[in-house]
Motif scaffolding. Sequence first.
Motif, short mmCIF file in Angstrom:
data_model
loop_
_atom_site.label_atom_id
_atom_site.label_comp_id
_atom_site.label_asym_id
_atom_site.label_seq_id
_atom_site.Cartn_x
_atom_site.Cartn_y
_atom_site.Cartn_z
N UNK A 52 0.82 -1.22 0.00
CA UNK A 52 0.00 0.00 0.00
C UNK A 52 0.85 1.27 0.00
N UNK A 53 2.19 1.10 -0.03
CA UNK A 53 3.12 2.23 0.03
C UNK A 53 2.82 3.11 1.26
N UNK A 54 2.54 2.45 2.37
CA UNK A 54 2.20 3.15 3.61
C UNK A 54 3.47 3.46 4.38
N UNK A 55 4.04 4.63 4.15
CA UNK A 55 5.32 4.98 4.76
C UNK A 55 5.22 5.13 6.27
N UNK A 56 4.05 5.52 6.78
CA UNK A 56 3.88 5.66 8.23
C UNK A 56 3.89 4.27 8.88
#
Length: 302
Positions: free
Chosen positions: A251-255
């Motif tokens: 999901x390219x969820x950097x957090x």
Amino acid sequence: MTLFSFACTLTIVYLFIVAFRLLILNHFSFSMLFSPEFIHHNFSAPIGLHATYLSMYISLASCFFIYSLLKETSRANQVVYIVSLIILSAGLLQLASKAVLITTIGIVLLGFPLLLDERVRKIKFVGGALIITFITLINVTQISSFKKRYVSEFKDDLSDISMSNTIPEPRVVRWKSALALVDKSFIIGYGSGSERNLLKERYFEDKLFNSYLHELNAHNQYLSFLLKNGIIGLAIFLLTLYMGFVSAWRTRNIVFISFLLLISIVSFSENILDVNKGIFFYAFFFTFFIKTGNDFKSQPAA
């Protein structure tokens, strides 16, 4: 996440207010703020929270604010995020958690540029991050208490013998005691709740009397799982982290990636899942990001 991050910001503001109040009441120089009496556990003492765990909260809040800043188009909101990041950065430095600070710098320098599509924006972001990192390193090397905490104690923790006598029994020495126990029950471990008693006996045998008297745990989550649950328990924990990284990358969820890196790296120096403040942090946010991963998927505004 917004409420959590602003709550972290207000907490740091409160801690600085308490610190400055003590300085004024005791007629101390403001330079005392950077002395051992006001950093690390002494800084977080007014709220009764371990400095490393508070640092993890602050780091996650900082990552969320950076993510929000990159997406934000309103100048007013950008200013709010920048001011909050300055406060959180000051708090992170004051809390002096080596593992968390190093992880946070790595995330900012290497992780967040992945969010940016445009080369110019990447260069600007990395340039700004490098400047902030440079300023941080200057503070670490020029202020004696920070230099002792971040440099001398870091070296000592990874040495068999404390070179500067700042740590009576470095972590590496205690890890060796734990590994000696792991070797005798590698597959299934010794059972839940066995770690402290086993280590206490081993510390006494190895003449680590400070660790024995304070009944210290392994200060390493991976070794802790090996001791209590063997390679089977450790494998389950690592598989959980791996699946988290897969979901975050998908999901390219950097957090979420920032959160997982914090857990993975701080686990080398703390038993974060042995105390409620660590268990809650891990369980709540891991579940939260799994359920809301797509909410962090959108790319920053151009």
